[in-house]
Design a protein around this motif. Structure first.
Motif, short mmCIF file in Angstrom:
data_model
loop_
_atom_site.label_atom_id
_atom_site.label_comp_id
_atom_site.label_asym_id
_atom_site.label_seq_id
_atom_site.Cartn_x
_atom_site.Cartn_y
_atom_site.Cartn_z
N ASP A 119 6.13 5.96 -16.25
CA ASP A 119 5.18 6.05 -15.14
C ASP A 119 5.99 6.13 -13.84
O ASP A 119 5.73 5.42 -12.88
N HIS B 70 3.51 -5.85 -15.23
CA HIS B 70 3.99 -5.36 -16.52
C HIS B 70 5.46 -4.99 -16.37
O HIS B 70 5.95 -4.76 -15.27
N PHE C 52 -5.27 3.98 -17.43
CA PHE C 52 -4.86 5.37 -17.64
C PHE C 52 -5.65 6.04 -18.76
O PHE C 52 -5.30 7.13 -19.20
N GLN D 184 4.03 0.14 -20.77
CA GLN D 184 3.97 -0.84 -19.68
C GLN D 184 3.27 -2.12 -20.16
O GLN D 184 2.16 -2.44 -19.72
N ARG E 116 6.31 -4.47 -1.48
CA ARG E 116 4.96 -4.01 -1.78
C ARG E 116 4.70 -4.48 -3.22
O ARG E 116 5.52 -4.24 -4.12
N ASP F 110 2.88 -4.37 -6.60
CA ASP F 110 2.07 -3.49 -7.45
C ASP F 110 1.02 -4.31 -8.21
O ASP F 110 1.34 -5.38 -8.76
N VAL F 111 -0.19 -3.80 -8.27
CA VAL F 111 -1.28 -4.41 -9.05
C VAL F 111 -1.35 -5.93 -8.83
O VAL F 111 -1.46 -6.71 -9.78
N GLU G 5 -0.87 -4.55 -3.13
CA GLU G 5 -1.79 -3.54 -3.65
C GLU G 5 -2.83 -4.32 -4.44
O GLU G 5 -2.60 -4.71 -5.58
N HIS H 64 0.64 7.83 -3.04
CA HIS H 64 1.07 8.61 -4.20
C HIS H 64 0.08 8.57 -5.35
O HIS H 64 0.35 9.12 -6.42
C1 NOJ Z 1 -0.26 1.24 -8.95
C2 NOJ Z 1 0.74 2.28 -8.56
O1 NOJ Z 1 0.52 2.68 -7.23
C3 NOJ Z 1 0.61 3.40 -9.55
O2 NOJ Z 1 1.36 4.53 -9.17
C4 NOJ Z 1 1.02 2.90 -10.91
O3 NOJ Z 1 0.81 3.91 -11.87
C5 NOJ Z 1 0.21 1.68 -11.32
N1 NOJ Z 1 0.10 0.72 -10.25
C6 NOJ Z 1 0.84 0.97 -12.51
O4 NOJ Z 1 2.01 0.31 -12.14
#
Ligand code: NOJ
Length: 560
Positions: free
Chosen positions: A75, A118, A163, A185, A215, A217-218, A279, A340
């Motif tokens: 990813d 993850h 996904f 993941q 930043r 993530d998740v 995020e 992105h």
């Molecule tokens: C959020 C990220 O911005 C995205 O690009 C990613 O695929 C997912 N989290 C999983 O980590």
């Protein structure tokens, strides 16, 4: 001219009165697609270093760099195999240290991404968990469970991957493991003390190398309900739902805040002002504000702003609600138009009546013809709106070049795992990740050096030639010069920090607000020209102004 920084925004010592992150403009570097230093067709740290003068002349305060860690790239780096190594595709830890030092010399702070929900399936912990077998302590760092049904052939519950498909994968030994994203993941078990200790150590590893924040993530996904109950049946997406918090077994659970309070303490161990940006996707603005309470994270992305339609009422309501819910917790707002994961906003704004659902690439269905001239005009106005609001702002690389979404990438080049996982029903997010154009008339448009050994990892369209930074530099009508001037004014103007705004009366479809001292922003989202309010001077406008009339889809900054 190089901007004169306001002390509170760029003082690298972090000792000034208001911390820099309360009003920073943070530029998102999607590292694969920003600048390729070694000619292998993929962006890297050397490329970022070579473009620091550009970022300085653009006038941003910091860069957020998407994951640069060692990764099999299932990813594009959001599957981390080693959080203390840089992937060889991007460089080395020494390169990262050099980038951090050079960025600081340019007055630019550096915020990497951290991915705590993850790991990669190639991470040493996951490999150990596979090797150690069912019931082993190694498996407790992840979420392994037996299946349901007489032979355990059914997943442990009905959770779904973001996904596409089930959120569980079965191993040959019969155990299932959880992955809220791709099977590569696996989700970590944040009920395990090793996981807490490891991430606090990783934070210290990078803080001690000089990074200015992370930043996250998740951020809203780390804690799962201990019993992993089934998800309630999906509500009908066609029926508009009230905006309310719904208890969810793996999103935005209350216990997640304990993790971030501990992270805040780690950040506070280091000198200067460090900043976390979450995020986090929450059901309501109040739930989002909980992430940025005083002893928790500093800021969170404001996805409500990104998802708002090009509509005065919608935007004003998002702005008011964001400011009102953040005020009691004392956190600054952030504003973001693209990143992105979503369709670039000139393209979003160039189609009729996009709905909120329309934004996420995962459910991206282009509807109706695209009017990119209109979308771009709106994107120019949106930039002036965003950059005049109180708080911080994010600029996604290429946004300052006016890049649209690349909607016609050939199927054969698409790489986003969303495409595969959705059984090709979704195109995925590649269209907003195409390597950006710097110079020249043909690919690789200065993205890679002339002697590159490979083409850019995604093909750049011929119309990238119109969007290069080289071509736009010095052209007063270009998107790049609009952003440069706006960022320069934002730095210099005393009204444009993290102080309140006051709305002024205007007809429907027009947004007008005042910021003290002496600044007014007007955005015309109506279909009729709008007379500018009394002013001393037009500081900046998103398009030419004739007879003091602001055309539809235009914005202006006024001295009053
Ligand atoms: C959020 C990220 O911005 C995205 O690009 C990613 O695929 C997912 N989290 C999983 O980590």
């Amino acid at each position: 001219m190089s901007p004169t920084p306001k002390e509170h925004r760029t003082d690298m010592s972090g000792t000034a009165a208001a911390p820099w992150w309360r009003s920073a403009v943070i530029y998102q570097v999607y590292i694969r697609s920003f600048a390729d230093g070694n000619g292998d067709g993929v962006g890297d740290i050397a490329g970022i270093r070579s473009r620091l003068p550009y970022l300085k002349s653009l006038g941003v305060d910091a860069i957020w760099i998407n994951p640069w860690y060692k990764s099999p790239m299932a990813d594009h780096g959001y599957d981390v195999a080693d959080y203390r190594e840089i992937d060889p595709l991007f460089g080395t830890v020494a390169d990262a240290e050099q980038l951090i030092a050079e960025a600081h010399e340019h007055g630019i702070r550096v915020i990497p991404d951290i991915v705590p929900n993850h790991t990669s399936d190639q991470h040493v912990w996951f490999r150990a968990a596979l090797a150690a077998g069912s019931g082993s302590p190694e498996r407790e760092r992840y979420v392994f469970r037996p299946g349901r049904g007489p032979d355990g052939a059914q997943p442990p519950n009905n959770w779904v991957s973001r996904f596409g498909g089930p959120a569980w994968t079965r191993l040959p030994d019969g155990d299932w493991y959880l992955h809220l994203f791709a099977p590569e993941q696996p989700d970590l078990n944040w009920q395990h003390p090793d996981v807490h200790a490891e991430f606090e150590s990783v934070l210290r590893f990078w803080f001690s190398r000089g990074v200015d924040g992370f930043r996250i993530d998740v951020a809203h996904g780390l804690v799962k309900h201990p019993e992993l109950p089934d998800l309630a049946p999906l509500r009908d997406p066609a029926v508009e739902q009230p905006r309310e918090h719904v208890d969810h077994p793996h999103w935005d659970r209350d216990e997640v805040h304990d993790i971030f309070r501990a992270w805040r303490k780690v950040a506070d161990e280091f000198e200067g002002d460090r900043c976390f940006v979450a995020e986090a996707w929450a059901d309501t603005p109040e739930r989002l504000a909980a992430y940025v309470r005083e002893d928790a994270l500093h800021t969170a992305f404001n996805f409500d702003f990104l998802m708002a339609t090009w509509d005065a009422e919608d935007l004003r309501s998002v702005i008011d609600t964001s400011l009102a819910t953040l005020a009691p917790v004392g956190a600054p707002a952030t504003w973001v138009l693209s990143n992105h994961d979503v369709v670039r906003h000139p393209t979003r704004y160039g189609r009729k009546s996009p709905t909120r659902r329309w934004v996420a690439n995962e459910s991206y269905r282009p509807e109706g013809p695209l009017d990119l001239t209109l979308g771009t005009r709106r994107a120019r106005a949106a930039a002036l709106l965003m950059l005049a609001l109180p708080g911080g702002a994010y600029v996604y690389q290429g946004e300052e070049l006016g890049l649209p979404e690349v909607e016609d990438l050939p199927e054969s080049v698409l790489q986003d795992p969303i495409r595969e996982r959705s059984g090709h029903t979704e195109r995925g997010r590649d269209g907003c990740r195409v390597p950006i154009p710097w110079s020249g008339r043909s690919a690789p448009y200065g993205f890679s050096p002339d002697d590159a050994t490979a083409p850019p990892w995604l093909p750049q369209p011929p119309h990238w030639a119109e969007h290069t930074a080289e071509r736009q530099t010095g052209d007063d009508t270009s998107m790049l010069e609009l952003y440069r001037t706006a960022l320069l004014l934002r730095r210099e103007h005393p009204a444009l920090g993290d102080s309140p705004l006051t709305w002024l009366d205007t007809p429907a479809g027009v947004l007008t607000f005042h910021r003290a001292p002496g600044f007014v922003c007007v955005v015309n989202l109506s279909t009729a020209p709008h007379p500018l309010p009394d002013h001393l001077a037009v500081l900046l406008s998103s398009g030419p102004i004739k007879d003091d009339l602001l055309a539809p889809d235009q914005a202006a900054w006024l001295a009053v």
